[in-house]
Design a protein around this motif. Structure first.
Motif, PDB file in Angstrom:
ATOM      1  N   THR A 286       0.821  -1.209   0.000  1.00 43.93           N
ATOM      2  CA  THR A 286       0.000   0.000   0.000  1.00 43.93           C
ATOM      3  C   THR A 286       0.857   1.262   0.000  1.00 43.93           C
ATOM      4  O   THR A 286       0.529   2.229  -0.690  1.00 43.93           O
ATOM      5  CB  THR A 286      -0.937   0.008   1.222  1.00 43.93           C
ATOM      6  N   LEU A 287       1.949   1.269   0.767  1.00 44.23           N
ATOM      7  CA  LEU A 287       2.801   2.458   0.771  1.00 44.23           C
ATOM      8  C   LEU A 287       3.542   2.623  -0.549  1.00 44.23           C
ATOM      9  O   LEU A 287       3.856   3.751  -0.942  1.00 44.23           O
ATOM     10  CB  LEU A 287       3.781   2.396   1.942  1.00 44.23           C
ATOM     11  N   SER A 288       3.821   1.522  -1.248  1.00 41.20           N
ATOM     12  CA  SER A 288       4.395   1.652  -2.597  1.00 41.20           C
ATOM     13  C   SER A 288       3.444   2.429  -3.494  1.00 41.20           C
ATOM     14  O   SER A 288       3.868   3.276  -4.295  1.00 41.20           O
ATOM     15  CB  SER A 288       4.663   0.264  -3.196  1.00 41.20           C
ATOM     16  N   MET A 289       2.133   2.137  -3.368  1.00 42.65           N
ATOM     17  CA  MET A 289       1.147   2.878  -4.159  1.00 42.65           C
ATOM     18  C   MET A 289       1.134   4.351  -3.761  1.00 42.65           C
ATOM     19  O   MET A 289       1.072   5.235  -4.617  1.00 42.65           O
ATOM     20  CB  MET A 289      -0.243   2.271  -3.957  1.00 42.65           C
ATOM     21  N   LEU A 290       1.203   4.627  -2.458  1.00 47.26           N
ATOM     22  CA  LEU A 290       1.188   6.014  -2.001  1.00 47.26           C
ATOM     23  C   LEU A 290       2.382   6.786  -2.547  1.00 47.26           C
ATOM     24  O   LEU A 290       2.225   7.883  -3.112  1.00 47.26           O
ATOM     25  CB  LEU A 290       1.197   6.055  -0.464  1.00 47.26           C
ATOM     26  N   PHE A 291       3.580   6.223  -2.386  1.00 48.82           N
ATOM     27  CA  PHE A 291       4.785   6.923  -2.825  1.00 48.82           C
ATOM     28  C   PHE A 291       4.779   7.140  -4.343  1.00 48.82           C
ATOM     29  O   PHE A 291       5.153   8.221  -4.830  1.00 48.82           O
ATOM     30  CB  PHE A 291       6.033   6.142  -2.407  1.00 48.82           C
ATOM     31  N   ALA A 292       4.344   6.127  -5.091  1.00 47.50           N
ATOM     32  CA  ALA A 292       4.310   6.259  -6.548  1.00 47.50           C
ATOM     33  C   ALA A 292       3.259   7.272  -6.976  1.00 47.50           C
ATOM     34  O   ALA A 292       3.484   8.073  -7.895  1.00 47.50           O
ATOM     35  CB  ALA A 292       4.037   4.896  -7.182  1.00 47.50           C
TER      36      ALA A 292
ATOM     37  N   LYS B 156      14.355  -1.968   5.977  1.00 50.80           N
ATOM     38  CA  LYS B 156      14.868  -2.688   4.801  1.00 50.80           C
ATOM     39  C   LYS B 156      13.735  -3.096   3.863  1.00 50.80           C
ATOM     40  O   LYS B 156      13.778  -4.179   3.251  1.00 50.80           O
ATOM     41  CB  LYS B 156      15.676  -3.931   5.237  1.00 50.80           C
ATOM     42  N   TRP B 157      12.747  -2.228   3.741  1.00 45.72           N
ATOM     43  CA  TRP B 157      11.634  -2.509   2.832  1.00 45.72           C
ATOM     44  C   TRP B 157      11.954  -2.038   1.428  1.00 45.72           C
ATOM     45  O   TRP B 157      12.606  -0.998   1.237  1.00 45.72           O
ATOM     46  CB  TRP B 157      10.348  -1.815   3.319  1.00 45.72           C
ATOM     47  N   ASP B 158      11.469  -2.780   0.437  1.00 46.92           N
ATOM     48  CA  ASP B 158      11.676  -2.427  -0.973  1.00 46.92           C
ATOM     49  C   ASP B 158      10.374  -1.903  -1.546  1.00 46.92           C
ATOM     50  O   ASP B 158       9.386  -2.630  -1.641  1.00 46.92           O
ATOM     51  CB  ASP B 158      12.135  -3.671  -1.746  1.00 46.92           C
ATOM     52  N   PHE B 159      10.357  -0.630  -1.888  1.00 47.80           N
ATOM     53  CA  PHE B 159       9.153  -0.010  -2.453  1.00 47.80           C
ATOM     54  C   PHE B 159       9.227   0.120  -3.965  1.00 47.80           C
ATOM     55  O   PHE B 159       8.323   0.702  -4.579  1.00 47.80           O
ATOM     56  CB  PHE B 159       8.942   1.379  -1.833  1.00 47.80           C
ATOM     57  N   GLU B 160      10.280  -0.379  -4.573  1.00 51.82           N
ATOM     58  CA  GLU B 160      10.426  -0.247  -6.026  1.00 51.82           C
ATOM     59  C   GLU B 160       9.724  -1.398  -6.727  1.00 51.82           C
ATOM     60  O   GLU B 160      10.319  -2.279  -7.307  1.00 51.82           O
ATOM     61  CB  GLU B 160      11.911  -0.227  -6.400  1.00 51.82           C
ATOM     62  N   CYS B 161       8.395  -1.385  -6.661  1.00 52.99           N
ATOM     63  CA  CYS B 161       7.613  -2.427  -7.315  1.00 52.99           C
ATOM     64  C   CYS B 161       6.599  -1.790  -8.248  1.00 52.99           C
ATOM     65  O   CYS B 161       6.277  -0.610  -8.116  1.00 52.99           O
ATOM     66  CB  CYS B 161       6.925  -3.317  -6.295  1.00 52.99           C
ATOM     67  N   GLU B 162       6.095  -2.559  -9.187  1.00 54.29           N
ATOM     68  CA  GLU B 162       5.119  -2.029 -10.147  1.00 54.29           C
ATOM     69  C   GLU B 162       3.771  -1.854  -9.450  1.00 54.29           C
ATOM     70  O   GLU B 162       3.353  -2.717  -8.722  1.00 54.29           O
ATOM     71  CB  GLU B 162       4.973  -2.985 -11.330  1.00 54.29           C
TER      72      GLU B 162
END
Length: 370
Positions: free
Chosen positions: A330-336, A364-370
């Motif tokens: 969910t945070l990957s979506m927010l940041f993107a 150590k989380w990876d947020f670089e996802c599609e």
């Protein structure tokens, strides 16, 4: 914070100083008192971020800062029972433990008995633990949007927050309140005229259970998706609009609910708090069209999340949150969404990038996802 003395307290805690004597004296006069009588020795008792094992002299707390606090207890490692209360300056709150029901009961202090009760406090002083000011700054950061109206809106009608849910079968609930379902017999007794009792079971044949009325935490219902609104990608701003409208248009109350849900789970150990916390987080991460019109909301949302994740125990995410990759997804979506948004202002983009960098380094989380 409007009280200058409370501001001084926060400043003292920021610098790591002990509270000066004049502040201690001020808090003894203007702070609140909680008398917790007849509570068993060797049991857990806590307020906000601090809990203790009680001794034989324990009678409650003194010098509680005015504002919203969460008080909780447990005996013999049973699920915690707690309550939110907005303490007023100089207020005296009295609770008494009932050994038979293993619960606490309210004891009202009439106005005309307050002078006598204050006199008793002097005799009980050595039996009252001081509020743990070393944790106050963390507690304030976790609940700064929560107001008395937030607590009154969300707390159960019975006042208790507990993981030991008061569950009843659905048929029992209808027997206790048959007007909710007029098709169900009011008596539900089995006799010659009523040979079959109405049953509610799931697909496995097990009774359908619900929390007994008055014991539910009254979280705000999150609006569902509407099929009549065309969507491109993940855009739920219409749901956010409907949710804030149900809160009288006050986005601060939405963040206050996010904070209360987090406290209910982290400290109260109530799973429904975790579920509501996830629902709100997911919604706020999927509203890119609102970044401009709700700029202040999203700036504050990032700050709220920062303090929540900062205060979590180290194993919190491994055991519970990260098990299904909920936060990283969910945070990957927010940041993107913020990075690519034409509506987001520069300061929101900067805050988002800083928060992302902090989480990447800290967990150590990876947020670089599609």
């Amino acid at each position: 914070m409007s009280d200058p003395m409370m501001t001084n307290i926060l400043n003292s805690l920021r610098t790591g100083q002990n509270l000066p004597p004049e502040i201690v004296n001020y808090m003894y006069i203007h702070g609140s008192f909680l008398l917790f009588l007849d509570f068993p020795e060797g049991s857990e008792f806590g307020i906000d971020y601090k809990s203790w094992k009680t001794g034989d002299k324990f009678r409650g707390l003194k010098m509680i800062p005015p504002g919203v606090h969460f008080v909780y207890c447990s005996i013999n490692s049973t699920p915690r029972i707690g309550f939110f209360h907005t303490f007023k300056a100089g207020e005296i709150v009295v609770k008494k433990w009932n050994k038979q029901t293993e619960d606490f009961e309210d004891q009202e202090v009439p106005e005309d008995q307050l002078p006598e009760k204050r006199q008793q406090l002097k005799n009980l002083d050595s039996c009252l633990a001081p509020y743990p000011f070393e944790n106050y700054r963390s507690w304030y950061a976790l609940t700064d949007f929560v107001t008395e109206s937030t607590v009154n809106r969300i707390k159960p009608l019975k006042g208790r927050i507990t993981a030991q849910a008061e569950l009843v079968s659905l048929e029992t609930a209808y027997m206790e309140k048959p007007e909710d379902n007029p098709e169900v017999s009011c008596t539900q007794t089995v006799d010659r005229d009523h040979p079959i009792r109405t049953r509610f079971v799931d697909q496995h044949g097990l009774p359908v259970m619900k929390i007994r009325e008055g014991y539910e935490i009254r979280f705000q219902e999150i609006p569902q998706l509407r099929g009549d609104i065309p969507r491109i990608g993940i855009e739920h701003s219409d749901r956010l609009f409907r949710l804030t409208r149900s809160l009288n248009g006050d986005w601060k109350q939405l963040l206050a609910e996010l904070q209360i849900a987090f406290v209910c789970f982290l400290i109260g150990q109530v799973f429904e708090g975790f579920e509501q916390w996830k629902r709100i987080i997911h919604l706020l991460c999927c509203c890119p069209n609102s970044f401009g019109s709700q700029h202040d909301l999203f700036i504050s949302y990032i700050r709220v999340l920062f303090f929540q994740l900062k205060e979590c125990p180290s194993d919190f995410f491994v055991d519970i949150v990260s098990r299904d990759n909920f936060l990283t997804t969910t945070l990957s979506m927010l940041f993107a969404n913020i990075r690519d948004s034409a509506h987001a202002k520069d300061d929101l983009k900067k805050k988002s990038a800083q928060f992302k960098a902090y989480l990447t380094k800290q967990f150590k989380w990876d947020f670089e996802c599609e």
